[in-house]
Design an enzyme around this catalytic site. Structure first.
Site, PDB file in Angstrom:
ATOM      1  N   GLU A 100       0.805  -1.225   0.000  1.00  0.00           N
ATOM      2  CA  GLU A 100       0.000   0.000   0.000  1.00  0.00           C
ATOM      3  C   GLU A 100       0.840   1.278   0.000  1.00  0.00           C
ATOM      4  O   GLU A 100       0.646   2.174   0.813  1.00  0.00           O
ATOM      5  CB  GLU A 100      -0.993  -0.027   1.173  1.00  0.00           C
ATOM      6  CG  GLU A 100      -1.927  -1.224   1.064  1.00  0.00           C
ATOM      7  CD  GLU A 100      -2.961  -1.343   2.171  1.00  0.00           C
ATOM      8  OE1 GLU A 100      -3.206  -0.352   2.870  1.00  0.00           O
ATOM      9  OE2 GLU A 100      -3.517  -2.441   2.327  1.00  0.00           O
ATOM     10  N   GLU A 137      -5.383 -10.929  -1.706  1.00  0.00           N
ATOM     11  CA  GLU A 137      -6.179 -10.850  -0.471  1.00  0.00           C
ATOM     12  C   GLU A 137      -7.668 -10.988  -0.811  1.00  0.00           C
ATOM     13  O   GLU A 137      -8.515 -10.265  -0.283  1.00  0.00           O
ATOM     14  CB  GLU A 137      -5.910  -9.526   0.258  1.00  0.00           C
ATOM     15  CG  GLU A 137      -4.438  -9.279   0.521  1.00  0.00           C
ATOM     16  CD  GLU A 137      -4.144  -8.048   1.372  1.00  0.00           C
ATOM     17  OE1 GLU A 137      -5.076  -7.492   1.968  1.00  0.00           O
ATOM     18  OE2 GLU A 137      -2.966  -7.657   1.421  1.00  0.00           O
TER      19      GLU A 137
HETATM   20  O1  9MR Z   1      -6.295  -8.900   8.224  1.00  0.00           O
HETATM   21  C1  9MR Z   1      -5.243  -8.180   8.850  1.00  0.00           C
HETATM   22  C2  9MR Z   1      -5.630  -7.851  10.276  1.00  0.00           C
HETATM   23  O2  9MR Z   1      -5.756  -9.041  11.005  1.00  0.00           O
HETATM   24  C3  9MR Z   1      -4.554  -6.982  10.895  1.00  0.00           C
HETATM   25  O3  9MR Z   1      -4.974  -6.578  12.181  1.00  0.00           O
HETATM   26  C4  9MR Z   1      -4.307  -5.752  10.026  1.00  0.00           C
HETATM   27  C5  9MR Z   1      -3.156  -4.908  10.550  1.00  0.00           C
HETATM   28  O4  9MR Z   1      -1.970  -5.664  10.609  1.00  0.00           O
HETATM   29  O5  9MR Z   1      -3.993  -6.122   8.703  1.00  0.00           O
HETATM   30  C6  9MR Z   1      -5.002  -6.889   8.092  1.00  0.00           C
HETATM   31  O6  9MR Z   1      -4.592  -7.220   6.789  1.00  0.00           O
HETATM   32  C7  9MR Z   1      -4.493  -6.167   5.861  1.00  0.00           C
HETATM   33  C8  9MR Z   1      -3.303  -6.466   4.980  1.00  0.00           C
HETATM   34  O7  9MR Z   1      -2.154  -6.603   5.750  1.00  0.00           O
HETATM   35  C9  9MR Z   1      -3.116  -5.393   3.930  1.00  0.00           C
HETATM   36  N1  9MR Z   1      -4.322  -5.201   3.169  1.00  0.00           N
HETATM   37  C10 9MR Z   1      -5.546  -4.953   3.940  1.00  0.00           C
HETATM   38  C11 9MR Z   1      -5.724  -6.093   4.953  1.00  0.00           C
HETATM   39  C12 9MR Z   1      -7.014  -5.885   5.721  1.00  0.00           C
HETATM   40  O8  9MR Z   1      -6.974  -4.697   6.438  1.00  0.00           O
END
Ligand code: 9MR
Length: 447
Positions: free
Chosen positions: A249, A354
């Site tokens: 991102e 994802e």
């Molecule tokens: O699903 C993930 C969640 O459990 C975590 O708390 C969060 C922060 O680390 O990240 C979520 O995953 C994200 C991913 O790393 C990047 N794309 C968006 C995902 C959903 O927010």
């Protein structure tokens, strides 16, 4: 004082934020949906991410306070809001919503169902495709059933929701903790799965450890920090993790660089530096830039393709793009196909990194899955997987990874108060395959 997850939200601030976002989103939905309008919804995504960041940051990469809870995630508590103290996380009031696609260009839903009759294919997902089919896991759940057996039966690649992130692997300066990530790798190896690393750097301060944000030094020191983290991690997982999201991102929907500590200290070149350090540390590993909403084309995708050209002109490798594909029913699969094709034309591996299709967006908290919606989701999942198969030449099909296994453990359904009624994944809360599963599978089987 230590925040745990969403503990700082009062009911009041939460509802207010929800209202603001709903009003904001509704006004956009009411308009004819131009790309610019769609992208204007980014704040929703940022806020959602901030929730997750808060959760992970709160645990500081140390033992999760909820360790031992069913899924090892921080449970939601609602306690009175507190003032932010120096060094603590900012208190961002957050309302939940789907992460990426709310304003995505619309096609009318097809009423086509993913299965023609009562007979369902019995092939495992991983056997229906020539590329790995992945799931993002959470370390604490690997011991759970039927989570674990579903993974073994259906998937051939693991990613991880958080266990490979910077704050998890290097929670304190120089003190690396690989235990959970290693356990995921061991599980994968035991069951013949590949591992995709997510993510070396996430370009957002909210997820970056405080010790990094507070690190004393200028460009030289931060360069060394970046290099040391990437080199240490890649060398540790050499031969075990075959691909990495190098930066997650990094760009805004408009194609600008997201403001973050690495950008401030190293300038825009930090992205190429990160790729270079990764390439040097393990030349065999496939390197990805991962982001959301590139699947809708637009300025972000254009900018990534420019960055790829720039990197390659300097002899720096970018092997692929990760299209997150957190999406919703309204997304136009053909437009998504065109975005895949555009990126693939640059000879980039394409990872749907994802994948999930949220159903609850803009529905009340009492929302329940209906048969009709389940079928519509099945049809959409099928159309999107077909778009991938059509849009990406075979040799660039890196794979499709779902963000979780079942609706029970989707990140949409944890951590958000009153927000456990989404159904974004392929398996239901009892790990029974949904129409979405069969849509995915049938696309692979060419049905
Ligand atoms: O699903 C993930 C969640 O459990 C975590 O708390 C969060 C922060 O680390 O990240 C979520 O995953 C994200 C991913 O790393 C990047 N794309 C968006 C995902 C959903 O927010």
């Amino acid at each position: 004082m230590r925040f745990t997850g969403l503990t700082f939200f009062t009911k009041h601030s939460f509802r207010l934020a929800a209202l603001v976002i709903i009003v904001f989103s509704s006004s956009l939905i009411g308009c004819s949906s131009s790309l610019e309008e769609e992208l204007a919804q980014k704040p929703v995504k940022e806020k959602i991410d901030a929730v997750g960041k808060g959760e992970d940051q709160a645990s500081g990469g140390k033992e999760d306070p909820a360790e031992g809870a069913e899924d090892g995630e921080t449970p939601v508590k609602q306690e009175p809001a507190e003032e932010q103290k120096p060094g603590e996380e900012p208190q961002t009031p957050v309302a939940p919503g789907p992460p990426a696609a709310p304003g995505a260009p619309v096609t009318p839903e097809k009423s086509e169902t993913p299965q023609a009759g009562p007979v369902r294919p019995t092939t495992a997902l991983k056997d229906a495709f020539d590329f790995p089919v992945g799931a993002a896991v959470v370390y604490e759940r690997l011991k759970n059933e039927p989570y674990s057996s579903t993974l073994k039966r259906e998937f051939s690649r693991l990613s991880s929701e958080s266990n490979f992130k910077f704050h998890m692997l290097q929670p304190q300066e120089g003190k690396f903790n690989f235990a959970k990530a290693d356990a995921i790798v061991a599980f994968a190896q035991q069951h013949n799965m590949k591992v995709h690393g997510h993510t070396l750097i996430w370009a957002l301060d909210g997820i970056t450890p405080k010790w990094v944000l507070n690190y004393k030094g200028g460009e030289k020191e931060f360069d060394a920090l970046l290099k040391n983290h990437i080199t240490t991690v890649l060398k540790h997982f050499k031969g075990k993790v075959s691909s990495w999201d190098v930066v997650n991102e990094a760009l805004t929907p408009g194609g600008g660089y997201v403001d973050n500590i690495w950008l401030r200290k190293l300038g825009e070149g930090y992205l190429l530096k990160a790729l270079k350090y990764a390439q040097e540390a393990d030349p065999s590993v496939k390197l990805f830039l991962n982001d959301y909403s590139q699947e809708y084309g637009g300025k972000k995708l254009t900018k990534y393709l420019k960055i790829v050209d720039e990197a390659r002109a300097k002899g720096i490798r970018v092997d692929g793009l990760g299209f997150q594909m957190h999406t919703v029913l309204r997304v136009d699969a053909d437009m998504v196909r065109q975005s895949f094709a555009k990126a693939a034309a640059k000879n980039l591996l394409i990872h749907l990194s994802e994948f999930d299709v949220s159903l609850k967006y803009q529905k009340p908290d009492t929302f329940e899955l209906t048969e009709e919606l389940s079928k519509a989701q099945g049809a959409k999942v099928k159309a999107l997987v077909q778009a991938y198969l059509k849009g990406v030449p075979k040799h660039l099909q890196f794979g499709i990874t779902t963000w979780g296994v079942s609706d029970k453990d989707s990140y949409f359904n944890r951590g958000y108060s009153n927000f456990n009624h989404d159904y974004p994944l392929l398996f239901d809360k009892n790990y029974k395959p949904k129409d979405a599963y069969y849509g995915f599978l049938e696309a692979g089987l060419g049905k």
